[in-house]
Design an enzyme around this catalytic site. Sequence first.
Site, mmCIF file in Angstrom:
data_model
loop_
_atom_site.group_PDB
_atom_site.id
_atom_site.type_symbol
_atom_site.label_atom_id
_atom_site.label_comp_id
_atom_site.label_asym_id
_atom_site.label_seq_id
_atom_site.Cartn_x
_atom_site.Cartn_y
_atom_site.Cartn_z
ATOM 1 N N ASP A 351 0.834 -1.200 0.000
ATOM 2 C CA ASP A 351 0.000 0.000 0.000
ATOM 3 C C ASP A 351 0.876 1.260 0.000
ATOM 4 O O ASP A 351 1.892 1.319 0.695
ATOM 5 C CB ASP A 351 -0.861 -0.043 1.273
ATOM 6 C CG ASP A 351 -1.867 1.084 1.343
ATOM 7 O OD1 ASP A 351 -2.651 1.224 0.399
ATOM 8 O OD2 ASP A 351 -1.872 1.817 2.348
ATOM 9 N N GLU A 393 1.604 -0.100 -4.911
ATOM 10 C CA GLU A 393 0.596 0.889 -5.272
ATOM 11 C C GLU A 393 1.195 2.280 -5.179
ATOM 12 O O GLU A 393 1.581 2.721 -4.092
ATOM 13 C CB GLU A 393 -0.613 0.823 -4.328
ATOM 14 C CG GLU A 393 -1.663 1.856 -4.666
ATOM 15 C CD GLU A 393 -2.245 2.608 -3.477
ATOM 16 O OE1 GLU A 393 -3.302 3.232 -3.632
ATOM 17 O OE2 GLU A 393 -1.646 2.586 -2.379
#
Length: 643
Positions: A351, A393
């Site tokens: 993330d 990401e």
Amino acid sequence: MKNKLFLLVFCCLLALSCKDDRPLHPTPPGGTGTTTHTSVPAGITYQLNVYSFADSDGDGWGDFKGIIQHLDYLEALGVSAIWLSPVQECMSYHGYDVTDYSALNHRFGSEDDFKNLIDQAGAKGIDIYMDYVLNHSGSENPWFRAAVSDPNSPYRSYYVLSEDPSADVAAGKIDNYGGGTDKGMGDWHPVPGGGERLHFSLDWNNKTVTVTTTDAAVSTNSGASIWLYYGDGQLAGFKEISGGIYEVTVDFTSSWGFLIRTSASSWEDGTKWGGNGSALTLGTPYPINNTTAADIKVPVSSLQYFASFSGSMPDLNYGPYASAGSSEAFKALFASAIKWIDMGVNGFRLDAVQWIYQNQPKANVAFLKQWYDNCNFAYKARGGSGDFFMVGECLADVSVVTPYFEGLPSMFDFSYWWMLKDRIGKNRGDDFASTLAGFRNGFKAKRSGYIDAIKLSNHDETRAAEDLDRNLDKEKLAAAVLLTSPGKPFIYQGEELGYWGRQTGGDEYVRTPIKWTKSGQVPLAALSGKVDLSMLSPSISVEAQDADEASLLNLYRAFAAVRNAHPALLEGEMTAVASSTASVAIWRMSGGGETLLVLHNFSSSTVVAGNYTTVEQIISNGSVTTEGKKITLGPWSSVVYKI
Ligand code: MG
């Protein structure tokens, strides 16, 4: 002397070679559960929200057993991996605020359930990828609570803390800024009351309040008539101890101070009691009034912490980026990663990699390389097949994403979908393949074995179907493009059923549960009522689309099956083909000894795509006619030929 010099040079070389080749935290081979099936690095991945996918026990929360019960569904969709939304113990429904990296979210099931999921998915050739949140933890993580409440805590180094951020940033003391001075999108937050437990003694006869630090137990009164109001809208009731003397003890968390209220439900005139703007001294009675009623600040600490996202997600601190792997936070996160790798997990989705070191690519890449190398080494040491998968990401344009391929084998290609929906909207296909080839050339320059993680929308974006005007023909076109493109396609939960939704009013609206049957319940507990139930009609259910040959779900299955059966599509390379028709995208896919020709019509008109020598039609969607070399494409149609 000569020998000593030789020894010195030899030792330096040895040290250098060790530094280059060996991870910082080698772990002994072993582990119990590494799966033995052969992973497909570029295979189709399903992005799954554990909390809303499938509920096995009827508590309203999706769970591991629910996923196990629907592995056949995922297998029929042709997926070879599942990316699970965060499964560790956390504060919120979505899980991006982890409170224990080594424990599973109790709502999802036990470690045995998780292990069963890994094993049963593995038996079908499906890998499990965990969502790993490295940028920040949750503010309720015991590490953070210890770090901010005890100056001598060993967890102090895990977070980005400062008594004077501007001076420390200017002096280059904030490692989290990655050598820069730009904090990016984050902010500094006052440590909530220094993490202190405070006792409030209210003298209602003389209208004073005395605040002291305490080790006594938290004590509040739910049936109160006077309340302490503090922090993020928190109320704690005072208890009357003797005539006009009231007390309350709380873990004080407030960036702005406190007020006293005589109504729990409204701010009517006179119900709000505060100070006169002067400073409060701990242990000294402080006068309150209900006319000026200024916020009363509590002088317990000037410590602040940095958070890229919200105050409930304090950023983790890995120290100077070049030696991030030696930091205590890195070692702690890696120790947890080992636990999951041991259990048989095949990959991580990382993330917010852009914000680990505030939007500093060089620093982030250096960090990610250390993280990946350590995880991959541990995975291989446990007999894992191929390489450990890891996708990052970085929610940004392709130009921002590209440098990150130096740190990780795979990155999400957000520009892929942004470009595709733009071109479909403009009925323009002729530059799609060449633009995508340009992205890929950039990635390849950074990493020869790059894996382009392509996708339509995800859990943070407006649903693809929404961007495609909820038009089934366009949704089928987008699916066909995704599954005939080079790279590693990710299908987001519900996309295969044509789910729509915008985040207006909450992210929950794009994280909708799967409606498995026409009439059955869906797991709603996580979503606070923010579910478009009108969308979840019987006709959008898996049961209904299963039975409908022309459904979007069956189109996904058909194109996925073709992709998986043809190495040219699964792992081949793309060559853009010049298109003489503006709305038509054309490319070749070559690999495994075959070459395929792919054509898509990004418009509602029937067009002649051109003249191509083809051997055999592999699959099509919509109206496609082939007369000799002449290919005619109906509205929003797609076709793949062997050539
Ligand atoms: Mg459940």
